[in-house]
Scaffold this active site. Structure first.
Site, mmCIF file in Angstrom:
data_model
loop_
_atom_site.group_PDB
_atom_site.id
_atom_site.type_symbol
_atom_site.label_atom_id
_atom_site.label_comp_id
_atom_site.label_asym_id
_atom_site.label_seq_id
_atom_site.Cartn_x
_atom_site.Cartn_y
_atom_site.Cartn_z
ATOM 1 N N SER A 17 -1.727 -1.060 -0.205
ATOM 2 C CA SER A 17 -1.893 -2.338 -0.907
ATOM 3 C C SER A 17 -2.779 -3.369 -0.229
ATOM 4 C CB SER A 17 -0.527 -2.968 -1.174
ATOM 5 O OG SER A 17 0.090 -2.334 -2.270
ATOM 6 N N LYS A 68 -0.651 -13.761 0.568
ATOM 7 C CA LYS A 68 -0.107 -13.013 -0.574
ATOM 8 C C LYS A 68 1.236 -13.642 -0.940
ATOM 9 C CE LYS A 68 0.867 -8.191 -1.938
ATOM 10 N NZ LYS A 68 0.892 -6.790 -1.448
ATOM 11 N N SER A 120 -1.686 -3.652 -4.249
ATOM 12 C CA SER A 120 -1.076 -4.803 -4.875
ATOM 13 C C SER A 120 -1.597 -6.144 -4.348
ATOM 14 C CB SER A 120 0.442 -4.759 -4.676
ATOM 15 O OG SER A 120 0.761 -4.872 -3.295
#
Lengths: 487, 478
Positions: free
Chosen positions: A178, A79, A154
């Site tokens: 997330s 990420k 996210s």
């Protein structure tokens, strides 16, 4: 079957058996990215050259007969809020669009030490604020199961990459769901470890007391393997837990006889999709049939968790994000004086959701409002935590839906922040109390994956891995592969 | 009208740890700009602070020495405000649970002992330093930031509003400084900014219980400016009140050159620091056993040392007080005495010649070119009668500049005292012969005339003649 459709543990077997090479595997995944990322848009930054070099190094090791770890030569994604030395780390924000960290996050160092191949940095909601990846400052990511829907967020880029075969594994971060919610939407496995189990050093902070890095993988086995690598105390993170790390693969046991599972009734909120509810109930029946003992329990403060989260997380964020001021790094817009420079820089480079949360948090901490908002939220957090403590006196794990619905359409909720926030209603209490939870596929509704959340006690990762593994071994949901509209 | 002056001091002191409070960077003063920095103290994204255990130890030491209660559970908080010398735009500090609370310190002013209560001591990180392109902030069109100081550990010591005059404020600050030096936790160099002070000042009519409106004075960077700044502010507030006006609650800055305080920001413009618990650090849990151990191993503090100097060497309270007000001076004294120096003579020399030379060069005793050993060797020469007290001062002067030992100087310059009576007699007789008028004056009862004759003898011997012998031999012959 194409190489990119396998799991890490399967590919490891092939590598050490010299059926395939790491370079061949990496090229296969890079080829997949070339083929589908224009539609999925999972990656912000791609590091194909270094990935191939890493793969080559692993092949040399295997050629020399050296023992390699299970992630060696297996391509994955990070990420883009996980700092990587010499590689752009943007947090999907224009304010960090050109930021290249001079240091690696501890998890990145650990993965490098195991010779994992890093394909690039995955898209996300800006600064991890959001549940659809539509808040990326650059572009939205699309759900590989239906490109018109969101991948969740996210960590949407990480989940979509794994689901689309653009990465074999990925790391995400989870502050209010997330990792788990995008894993659920994309039909993959996402694990949020106990707060402090994995070092946060090098994870760009959103809400420090809630953030935790974890794996997003195709199956529970890979999740256990990644956890083995990234977990553990780190002297650079004072909040990391200083206890030994068990071998999580020892929990890959297809047996839950006598496991006490609880269903907190408060998690079946209004607005929950009937298909999701049905899938969870069916899963519980199945777990009971496999030998688990079921109990319905009550966690009375659940309904306040979402509100408390939207005080605490923005409050911390308002402070964490204060450093993006254009002074010594990141985006800068010149002004006539320092205040104007601050204002212009932050107004121009932060997206709407980030600004919304900075304002919320600043307000909650302001003199005259602190007691009514921030302090009260901290008290609610304690009550939510106590709900978990009490629940775990009765059961070993809690079973809930990961999200109230399956993936929604892009743009559907962008103008309704509250509706967007509600997608995290089942995952947020877990972060507030710091316990671990895993989301695994448990069915489909109208062709879209449904996720089941299994929540464990503090440092109870082994138990949730065992429960998840048992469920997975008795079902085929994880074996389906996102079609990307292909026939 | 006659007002009661009410003052509280906030003292910031940099701790002399080798590394910064939350990272491993050096704390060295005067390094090239932006060389003692790393991702952590630069506040880059994703980095985390880790508490330097030495800072906690030093804070506990200071807390114990200032008679504080050490809290078993304290924590760090973020103080949020935007300023370009603060890379994270928040300062990690301690808010509602500081490391030490409820202390006190006794000071002496005008021969009276007074207790100043200490509210709290907390740990925090220092900010960086702005370097403006122009001569002043307003004439600069840009500024650069030096982050070397960012993250240097600070203690903030906050007093109760118990101080009643500028003299008391100065005495309190000097004593706190002395204690921190004795503890060896801070260099306390006001000129390098390692000791800084803000003063909260208000006035109220005598007998009134409620406090008046206060002004906070910043930028008091020397003992002198603390005293002058407070004196100025008291007069300013007196004039306002006498004119029937009201003091405005505000932050003011001391302008050393102009000798005035000027408004920086009003209460309305005051920062709302939006404190929140620092989520990246765990609370500081201090075991009472650790406090007990630190207490047991505290070094001798100024009051105890002053008492020892009085008891062991018979020094007056005043002399002992002056010598022990600086640890370095007291160390110099002790080393000299250990080197067989007579305590009282050493004390006189320290407060006399040594201090005079230090002051005129504006240096501290740590940079004194004459070592304790050298000083005691000089004093031994007086004791033995090799040189007189007066010559000794000349020798000291020479030692100061040349750094040579006293004995070497005495030999090189032929300064050995003349104690050979036949040599002195010859000079005495020649002076008598050459000054018949003075001899006659003396014999006529003018005692002062002998002074002139002694002076002549000393002139001829360049001051080397033993003064006692000169006196005796001269009187014998008159």
């Amino acid at each position: 079957m194409e190489l990119f459709k396998h799991t890490a543990s399967q590919l490891h077997e092939k590598l050490v058996a010299k059926e395939i090479s790491a370079v061949e595997l990496t090229k296969a995944v890079l080829g997949r990215i070339d083929a589908v990322d224009k539609d999925v848009q999972a990656y912000i930054t791609r590091t194909s050259e270094t990935a191939l070099a890493q793969a080559q190094a692993v092949d040399s090791k295997i050629q020399r007969g050296e023992k390699v770890s299970v992630l060696a030569g297996i391509p994955g994604a990070l990420k883009d809020n996980i700092c990587t030395k010499g590689i752009k780390t943007t947090c999907a924000s224009k304010i960090l669009a050109t930021f290249v960290p001079p240091y690696d996050a501890t998890v990145a160092e650990k993965l490098a030490a195991e010779d994992a191949v890093i394909l690039g940095k995955a898209n996300m909601d800006e600064f991890a604020m959001g549940g659809s990846t539509e808040n990326s400052g650059f572009f939205p990511t699309h759900n590989p199961w239906n490109l018109e829907t969101v991948p969740g967020g996210s960590s949407g880029g990480s989940a979509a990459a794994v689901a689309a075969g653009e990465a074999i594994w990925a790391l995400g971060s989870d502050t209010g769901g997330s990792i788990r919610q995008p894993a659920a939407y994309c039909g993959v496995v996402g694990l949020k470890p106990t707060y402090g189990r994995v070092s946060r050093y090098g994870l760009v902070a959103y809400a420090s007391s809630l953030d935790q890095i974890g794996p997003i993988t195709r199956d529970v086995t890979d999740s256990a393997h990644v956890m083995n690598i990234i977990s553990g105390y780190d002297a650079k993170d004072s909040t990391s837990i200083n206890t030994g790390v068990p071998d999580y693969t020892k929990s890959l046991v297809n047996n839950i006889k006598g496991l006490k599972i609880g269903l907190p009734k408060e998690y079946f909120v209004a607005g929950m999709d009937a298909e999701v509810e049905r899938a969870i109930n069916k899963a519980i029946e199945q777990l009971v049939a496999l030998g688990a003992e079921y109990k319905e329990i009550s966690m009375p403060h659940t309904e306040y968790a979402l509100s408390a989260y939207y005080m605490i997380a923005p409050a911390e964020a308002s402070s964490n994000l204060a450093r993006y001021d254009g002074v010594s790094f990141g985006h800068r817009v010149e002004g006539n004086d320092i205040i104007e420079m601050y204002k212009k820089t932050r107004s121009e480079a932060f997206g709407a959701e980030v600004k919304r949360r900075i304002m919320l948090g600043t307000y909650a901490l302001s003199s005259g409002y602190y007691d009514a908002y921030y302090l009260k939220a901290l008290k609610v957090r304690t009550l939510v935590k106590q709900d978990f403590d009490k629940a775990f006196e009765q059961v070993d794990v809690l079973i809930t839906p990961t999200a109230p619905t399956t993936a929604f359409k892009l743009g559907e909720k962008t103008n309704d922040p509250l509706a967007m926030y509600l997608q995290d209603v089942c995952t947020i209490p877990v972060n507030l109390s710091g316990v671990p939870a895993i989301s695994i596929p448990c069915g489909f509704a109208a062709g879209m994956p449904i996720g089941m959340q299994i929540i464990g006690k503090p440092l109870g990762e082994e138990t949730i891995i065992r429960a998840a593994y048992t469920f997975e071994q008795n079902n085929d949901y994880h074996k389906g592969f996102a079609t990307l509209g292909e026939v | 009208m006659d007002y009661e002056i009410v003052i509280g001091l906030e003292i910031h002191t940099e701790l002399k740890t080798n590394s910064k409070i939350f990272c491993g960077c050096s704390t060295k003063f005067g390094s090239e700009q932006n060389t003692n920095v790393c991702p952590v103290c630069l506040g880059l994204p994703g980095v985390l602070p880790v508490i330097n255990e030495k800072v906690v130890e030093f804070a506990i030491k200071a807390g114990v020495a200032l008679n504080c209660e050490i809290l078993p559970f304290s924590k760090f908080d973020r103080k949020n405000y935007y300023y370009p010398d603060l890379p994270k735009n928040f300062q990690t500090s301690q808010y509602d649970l500081p490391i030490a609370v409820n202390g006190h310190l006794d000071i002496e002013v005008n021969g009276e002992t007074k207790r100043i209560n200490i509210t709290r001591i907390h740990m925090e990180e220092d900010a960086g330093k702005l370097v403006h392109s122009g001569a002043t902030i307003s004439s600069s069109d840009s500024a650069l930031v030096d982050y070397n100081r960012t993250g240097v550990p600070l203690l903030e010591i906050v007093s109760e509003p118990d101080i009643r005059s500028a003299e008391e404020a100065r005495a309190y600050l000097e004593k706190v400084k002395a204690i921190l030096e004795y503890l060896d936790v801070s260099d306390c160099k006001m000129e390098e900014g390692s000791l800084r002070c803000d003063a909260n000042i208000s006035l109220r009519p005598h007998g009134q219980a409620a406090l008046g409106t206060k002004a906070e004075i910043k930028n008091l960077n020397s003992f002198r400016s603390v005293q002058r700044g407070i004196e100025y502010e008291v007069i300013r507030q007196e004039e306002i009140l006498d004119d029937g006006g009201r003091v405005i609650q505000e932050t003011r800055t001391w302008d050393e050159n102009k000798g005035i305080t000027a408004s920086m920001r009003s209460k309305e413009q005051a920062h709302d620091y939006r404190y929140l618990p620092e989520p990246d650090l765990v609370p500081i849990v201090v075991d009472p056993a650790r406090v007990a151990e630190i207490r047991a191993n505290l070094p001798e503090l100024p009051d105890a040392r002053r008492q020892r100097l009085m008891n062991d060497y018979g020094l007056s309270e005043y002399d002992a007080g002056i010598i022990t007000s600086s640890k370095a001076v007291a160390d110099y004294f002790d080393q000299s005495v250990q080197n067989n120096g007579d305590a009282k003579v050493v004390a006189n020399w320290l407060m006399g010649e040594v201090s005079k030379h230090l002051n005129s060069e504006g240096i501290t005793i740590l940079d004194c070119p004459v070592s304790p050993k050298q000083l005691t060797e000089l004093l031994a020469l007086i004791e033995k009668g090799t040189i007189s007290n007066k010559i000794a001062k000349t020798v000291f002067e020479e030692m100061w500049t040349s750094r040579k030992d006293a004995e070497v100087i005495v030999k090189e310059k032929g300064l050995v005292q003349i104690s050979d009576s036949s040599e002195i007699v010859a000079i005495v007789e020649s002076v008598i012969a050459a000054n018949p008028q003075s001899v006659a004056d003396f014999k006529a009862g003018k005692d002062k005339a002998i002074g002139f004759l002694v002076g002549q003898i000393m002139k001829q011997t360049k001051g080397r003649a033993n003064p006692d012998m000169v006196n005796t031999l001269l009187r014998e012959r008159l």
